[in-house]
Design a protein around this motif. Structure first.
Motif, PDB file in Angstrom:
ATOM      1  N   HIS A   1       0.897  -0.981  -0.149  1.00 12.17           N
ATOM      2  CA  HIS A   1       0.086   0.142  -0.315  1.00 12.17           C
ATOM      3  C   HIS A   1       1.140   1.337  -0.517  1.00 12.17           C
ATOM      4  N   GLN A   2       1.986   1.093   0.356  1.00 19.54           N
ATOM      5  CA  GLN A   2       3.243   2.257   0.172  1.00 19.54           C
ATOM      6  C   GLN A   2       2.923   2.372  -0.635  1.00 19.54           C
ATOM      7  N   PHE A   3       3.500   1.562  -2.334  1.00 18.02           N
ATOM      8  CA  PHE A   3       4.534   2.010  -3.089  1.00 18.02           C
ATOM      9  C   PHE A   3       3.528   1.454  -4.678  1.00 18.02           C
ATOM     10  N   VAL A   4       2.388   0.928  -4.515  1.00 19.47           N
ATOM     11  CA  VAL A   4       1.670   0.338  -5.694  1.00 19.47           C
ATOM     12  C   VAL A   4       1.188   2.164  -6.217  1.00 19.47           C
ATOM     13  N   GLY A   5       1.121   2.631  -7.614  1.00 16.80           N
ATOM     14  CA  GLY A   5       1.301   4.186  -7.958  1.00 16.80           C
ATOM     15  C   GLY A   5       2.283   4.457  -8.199  1.00 16.80           C
ATOM     16  N   VAL A   6       3.920   3.734  -8.065  1.00 14.46           N
ATOM     17  CA  VAL A   6       5.143   4.465  -8.115  1.00 14.46           C
ATOM     18  C   VAL A   6       4.990   4.526  -9.691  1.00 14.46           C
ATOM     19  N   PRO A   7       5.090   5.280 -10.638  1.00 14.53           N
ATOM     20  CA  PRO A   7       5.474   5.679 -11.682  1.00 14.53           C
ATOM     21  C   PRO A   7       6.766   4.822 -12.105  1.00 14.53           C
ATOM     22  N   LEU A   8       7.070   3.504 -13.126  1.00 10.86           N
ATOM     23  CA  LEU A   8       7.930   2.385 -13.178  1.00 10.86           C
ATOM     24  C   LEU A   8       8.398   2.172 -14.763  1.00 10.86           C
ATOM     25  N   ARG A   9       9.566   2.204 -15.171  1.00 10.65           N
ATOM     26  CA  ARG A   9       9.871   2.422 -16.681  1.00 10.65           C
ATOM     27  C   ARG A   9      11.174   1.288 -16.215  1.00 10.65           C
ATOM     28  N   SER A  10      11.885   0.686 -17.089  1.00 11.75           N
ATOM     29  CA  SER A  10      13.291   0.115 -16.977  1.00 11.75           C
ATOM     30  C   SER A  10      13.683   0.387 -16.006  1.00 11.75           C
ATOM     31  N   GLU A  11      14.333   2.271 -16.463  1.00 14.69           N
ATOM     32  CA  GLU A  11      14.960   3.239 -15.996  1.00 14.69           C
ATOM     33  C   GLU A  11      15.611   2.793 -14.371  1.00 14.69           C
ATOM     34  N   ASN A  12      13.917   2.815 -13.792  1.00 15.02           N
ATOM     35  CA  ASN A  12      13.994   3.194 -12.838  1.00 15.02           C
ATOM     36  C   ASN A  12      13.837   1.950 -11.550  1.00 15.02           C
ATOM     37  N   VAL A  13      13.408   0.522 -12.380  1.00 18.48           N
ATOM     38  CA  VAL A  13      13.162  -0.388 -11.554  1.00 18.48           C
ATOM     39  C   VAL A  13      14.500  -1.079 -10.482  1.00 18.48           C
ATOM     40  N   SER A  14      14.866  -0.927 -11.263  1.00 22.70           N
ATOM     41  CA  SER A  14      16.236  -1.625  -9.700  1.00 22.70           C
ATOM     42  C   SER A  14      16.118  -0.590  -8.550  1.00 22.70           C
ATOM     43  N   THR A  15      16.371   0.642  -8.848  1.00 22.01           N
ATOM     44  CA  THR A  15      16.749   1.478  -8.060  1.00 22.01           C
ATOM     45  C   THR A  15      15.312   1.207  -6.837  1.00 22.01           C
ATOM     46  N   LEU A  16      14.049   1.162  -7.784  1.00 21.28           N
ATOM     47  CA  LEU A  16      13.135   1.154  -6.719  1.00 21.28           C
ATOM     48  C   LEU A  16      12.947  -0.089  -5.597  1.00 21.28           C
ATOM     49  N   GLU A  17      13.160  -1.317  -7.008  1.00 16.65           N
ATOM     50  CA  GLU A  17      13.802  -2.527  -5.463  1.00 16.65           C
ATOM     51  C   GLU A  17      14.547  -1.955  -4.740  1.00 16.65           C
ATOM     52  N   LYS A  18      15.117  -1.527  -5.045  1.00 16.62           N
ATOM     53  CA  LYS A  18      16.646  -1.512  -3.300  1.00 16.62           C
ATOM     54  C   LYS A  18      15.642  -0.665  -2.415  1.00 16.62           C
ATOM     55  N   ALA A  19      14.984   0.846  -2.741  1.00 19.06           N
ATOM     56  CA  ALA A  19      14.436   1.504  -1.885  1.00 19.06           C
ATOM     57  C   ALA A  19      13.396   0.346  -1.257  1.00 19.06           C
ATOM     58  N   ILE A  20      12.766   0.190  -2.190  1.00 15.03           N
ATOM     59  CA  ILE A  20      11.704  -0.792  -0.842  1.00 15.03           C
ATOM     60  C   ILE A  20      12.169  -1.816  -0.225  1.00 15.03           C
ATOM     61  N   GLU A  21      12.863  -2.247  -0.099  1.00 18.51           N
ATOM     62  CA  GLU A  21      13.451  -3.451   0.652  1.00 18.51           C
ATOM     63  C   GLU A  21      14.156  -2.820   2.192  1.00 18.51           C
ATOM     64  N   ALA A  22      15.121  -1.870   1.228  1.00 16.72           N
ATOM     65  CA  ALA A  22      15.511  -0.636   2.576  1.00 16.72           C
ATOM     66  C   ALA A  22      14.807   0.044   3.060  1.00 16.72           C
TER      67      ALA A  22
END
Lengths: 128, 128, 128, 128
Positions: A34-55
């Motif tokens: 419920h925090q992260f659903v909705g984040v704009p996403l493209r190939s360029e930022n997908v791994s950065t977002l994975e790391k931020a969700i994990e962190a």
């Protein structure tokens, strides 16, 4: 070592150690969704977002480890301005380990295709 | 009566009925916090938001009842355009009952002043 | 070069180029605030979160550049399990440049202490 | 009548009245999308959620009126525990009027099928 805030928190719980660990696992998976659903996403930022969700998850109480994978099959590289999607629950694959006292709960969230639903579930309960 | 998606979901879980109920309670409290924190808030919309949070929670699996109260002490009536706040976790008081199989878990979220933290906790576990 | 989705989008707008650029700037700042407020935060994950917010913003249409700084003065290093906070709007300092056609709009969000409010505002409008 | 916080806010802006109104419209649409996408949804709670989104939007600065409609075609009535969906941007139809000074901006968000994208756009700019 437990600090005084942890002792205060513990005093509110009326359940077993394993039930507490299961509860903590549920909190973290509900939070991620419920925090992260909705984040704009493209190939360029997908791994950065994975790391931020994990962190962000590791910051929360009793998280021993967490791994977040976002399904890349729906992502595009940028050509036009509108070539991106929003993160949905169906794209999330999360594996989480909660350690509370002598108990480890492994929990996951991932799309169960048979249900067409991103299921959160408990994979195992271990007593250390 | 269980439908086939519920049976599929159940097949993923490797834990007891009570642990499942505790996990489901955690999901719902984590969801409420991370979905609704940030909503613009003033005296005029606080009860509408409470109802929407409750109604959105009841939609989720195994929620028997839920009550949401938002602390009104920080709210203002509109005078100027900027007289409003954003919902924070500290303002939330949630009481939730999960019913899974023959188990009821009562869980809550509320500000524990001693911790300066909006604690999510299990109040009781009952076997029906 | 504009692709066909951009042409379709443009056909919906009934305003000037500058007004469009100002509108696009507002969307991005509103998005950042309401997407990320609530994320669990500690010294260990603050820079990862800044990068993810920036990367998620760059994915959206007409963002030329964006910089996100989170106020570290309220953050703690982990000692106890409960030593973390949730991201609030007051902690965000965002500088954004939108480029639409021949127009650049610079917009920001930051806590204005005199208002006790995280203000989103337009710093400048430039015609290239 | 403007209060002192409004005067302070105004002092930060370096743009025209219309550009300000367009910017404020963008903020509100970005806010709605990124705050509420992800909410659990079924026939039973859809109208409650529409009202809460509207009420939360009206609280924000310079909103003269707002109407939110959620597409019901994908919703189900409850039979099993997993019969619900999460709100997505594609389901939102929002019409918003911002009034700033002598300017009215009408802005909308809705799914543009040709783009397969929930577009936010300015429908008209009026000088009162």
């Amino acid at each position: 070592m437990r600090d005084s805030r942890e002792a205060t928190a513990d005093s509110y719980f009326a359940c077993s150690e394993v039930e507490r660990a299961a509860f903590e696992a549920g909190i973290k998976l509900g939070s991620i969704y419920h925090q992260f659903v909705g984040v704009p996403l493209r190939s360029e930022n997908v791994s950065t977002l994975e790391k931020a969700i994990e962190a962000g998850c590791k910051v929360q109480p009793f998280v021993e480890s967490v791994s977040v994978k976002i399904d890349r099959s729906k992502l595009k590289r940028k050509r036009g301005q509108y070539d991106y999607v929003s993160l949905t629950g169906d794209m999330l694959d999360v594996a989480l380990v909660i350690r509370y006292g002598g108990t480890r709960v492994r929990a996951s969230m991932r799309l169960v295709e048979e249900m067409n639903y991103p299921l959160m579930y408990i994979e195992s309960v271990e007593h250390a």
